[in-house]
Design a protein around this motif. Structure first.
Motif, mmCIF file in Angstrom:
data_model
loop_
_atom_site.group_PDB
_atom_site.id
_atom_site.type_symbol
_atom_site.label_atom_id
_atom_site.label_comp_id
_atom_site.label_asym_id
_atom_site.label_seq_id
_atom_site.Cartn_x
_atom_site.Cartn_y
_atom_site.Cartn_z
ATOM 1 N N UNK A 100 0.871 -1.173 0.000
ATOM 2 C CA UNK A 100 0.000 0.000 0.000
ATOM 3 C C UNK A 100 0.910 1.226 0.000
ATOM 4 N N UNK A 101 0.498 2.256 -0.727
ATOM 5 C CA UNK A 101 1.363 3.427 -0.875
ATOM 6 C C UNK A 101 0.534 4.648 -1.234
ATOM 7 N N UNK A 102 1.102 5.827 -0.982
ATOM 8 C CA UNK A 102 0.440 7.090 -1.296
ATOM 9 C C UNK A 102 1.365 7.952 -2.152
ATOM 10 N N UNK A 103 0.773 8.879 -2.898
ATOM 11 C CA UNK A 103 1.542 9.821 -3.705
ATOM 12 C C UNK A 103 2.127 10.903 -2.801
ATOM 13 N N UNK A 104 3.379 11.296 -3.005
ATOM 14 C CA UNK A 104 3.945 12.387 -2.198
ATOM 15 C C UNK A 104 3.125 13.672 -2.358
ATOM 16 N N UNK A 105 2.931 14.379 -1.273
ATOM 17 C CA UNK A 105 2.212 15.657 -1.333
ATOM 18 C C UNK A 105 3.157 16.798 -1.719
ATOM 19 N N UNK A 106 4.402 16.691 -1.300
ATOM 20 C CA UNK A 106 5.375 17.749 -1.538
ATOM 21 C C UNK A 106 6.154 17.508 -2.823
ATOM 22 N N UNK A 107 6.759 18.567 -3.340
ATOM 23 C CA UNK A 107 7.690 18.411 -4.449
ATOM 24 C C UNK A 107 8.898 17.617 -3.962
ATOM 25 N N UNK A 108 9.476 16.833 -4.869
ATOM 26 C CA UNK A 108 10.596 15.967 -4.499
ATOM 27 C C UNK A 108 11.774 16.275 -5.414
ATOM 28 N N UNK A 109 12.965 16.376 -4.823
ATOM 29 C CA UNK A 109 14.170 16.614 -5.594
ATOM 30 C C UNK A 109 15.186 15.523 -5.310
ATOM 31 N N UNK A 169 5.878 6.965 -5.218
ATOM 32 C CA UNK A 169 4.960 6.553 -4.159
ATOM 33 C C UNK A 169 5.712 6.429 -2.839
ATOM 34 N N UNK A 170 5.035 6.822 -1.775
ATOM 35 C CA UNK A 170 5.554 6.635 -0.426
ATOM 36 C C UNK A 170 4.963 5.331 0.100
ATOM 37 N N UNK A 171 5.807 4.371 0.354
ATOM 38 C CA UNK A 171 5.355 3.025 0.698
ATOM 39 C C UNK A 171 5.017 2.937 2.181
ATOM 40 N N UNK A 172 3.883 2.314 2.455
ATOM 41 C CA UNK A 172 3.434 2.080 3.820
ATOM 42 C C UNK A 172 3.388 0.567 4.070
ATOM 43 N N UNK A 173 2.828 0.197 5.181
ATOM 44 C CA UNK A 173 2.440 -1.187 5.438
ATOM 45 C C UNK A 173 0.968 -1.153 5.815
ATOM 46 N N UNK A 174 0.238 -2.287 5.645
ATOM 47 C CA UNK A 174 0.751 -3.638 5.418
ATOM 48 C C UNK A 174 1.255 -3.859 3.998
#
Length: 230
Positions: free
Chosen positions: A138-147, A163-168
């Motif tokens: 499960x993962x979410x899109x970053x909210x902030x700009x990423x460099x 994507x920012x990876x979470x668990x499970x």
């Protein structure tokens, strides 16, 4: 296995952290969240009857067994679960948790013991997807700009492709066991990185509320979110 009801479900909750970044006097899994240990909140999430998890394994450092036993007694915990000693790394701890599962097949979720806000919807979504794809995060899109840091300066990354990876993280049990028979590598940051050479990793939508308790600010936010649920 031909339908979802025939897939046994298991969960390994990895709770080997310390209170270092929290500046706390105890491991963060034992910090109080609305009067109860963080780990107990997490355990309850996976014990929900509708999820049909048949075995819950909690992985703790061996020197924390007595503390957890005392906390379970104090809070009258009736949730059946197996406590397993962790290893010197997260990889070793998950491997020890896998060894406690006696079943030959099924779907296993590996979850951070200090993510107490994983919703039933997110957990079910990951379990169900793993029945088809065998390896799911499960993962979410970053909210902030990423460099990305470069030798000279930095450059922007397209966050829509990150994507920012979470668990499970959920896997076919046999697949995860085969992956953990391979030697540990420095590149193993989570279970998906252990498995990805054997199977493509499928991503399902996570939840920004599914935060990991790491700093004091996380505990404050988690308490506010839990109050909203009540």
């Amino acid at each position: 296995m031909t339908d979802s009801s025939s897939y046994p479900r298991f969960a390994i909750l990895v709770a080997g952290g310390s209170g270092t970044r929290m500046g706390a006097d105890r491991p963060k899994q034992f910090l109080e969240l609305l009067g109860e240990p963080v780990l107990l909140h997490t355990l309850r999430r996976f014990a929900e009857a509708s999820l049909r998890v048949t075995q819950l394994v909690v992985v703790l450092p061996a020197d924390q067994f007595a503390v957890w036993e005392e906390l379970c007694a104090r809070h009258h915990v009736q949730i059946p679960h197996t406590v397993v000693a962790g290893g010197d790394s997260r990889w070793a701890s998950v491997r020890n948790g896998l060894a406690a599962l006696g079943q030959p097949d099924g779907i296993v979720a590996v979850h951070d013991g200090v993510r107490p806000l994983a919703s039933r919807t997110i957990i079910e979504r990951a379990f169900a997807a793993a029945e088809t794809y065998k390896a799911v995060v499960v993962a979410v899109t970053p909210k902030d700009s990423v460099r990305n840091l470069a030798q000279r300066g930095s450059y922007a990354l397209n966050r829509s492709r990150l994507r920012l990876v979470q668990t499970p993280q959920c896997f076919d049990l046999d697949l995860l066991r085969r992956a953990y028979q391979l030697p540990e590598l420095p590149t193993f940051t989570d279970d998906a990185s252990v498995v990805e050479d054997l199977c493509p990793i499928h991503i399902v939508d996570g939840d920004y509320r599914n935060l990991k308790i790491t700093t004091p600010e996380d505990l404050i936010l988690a308490e506010a979110l839990l109050r909203q649920e009540r």
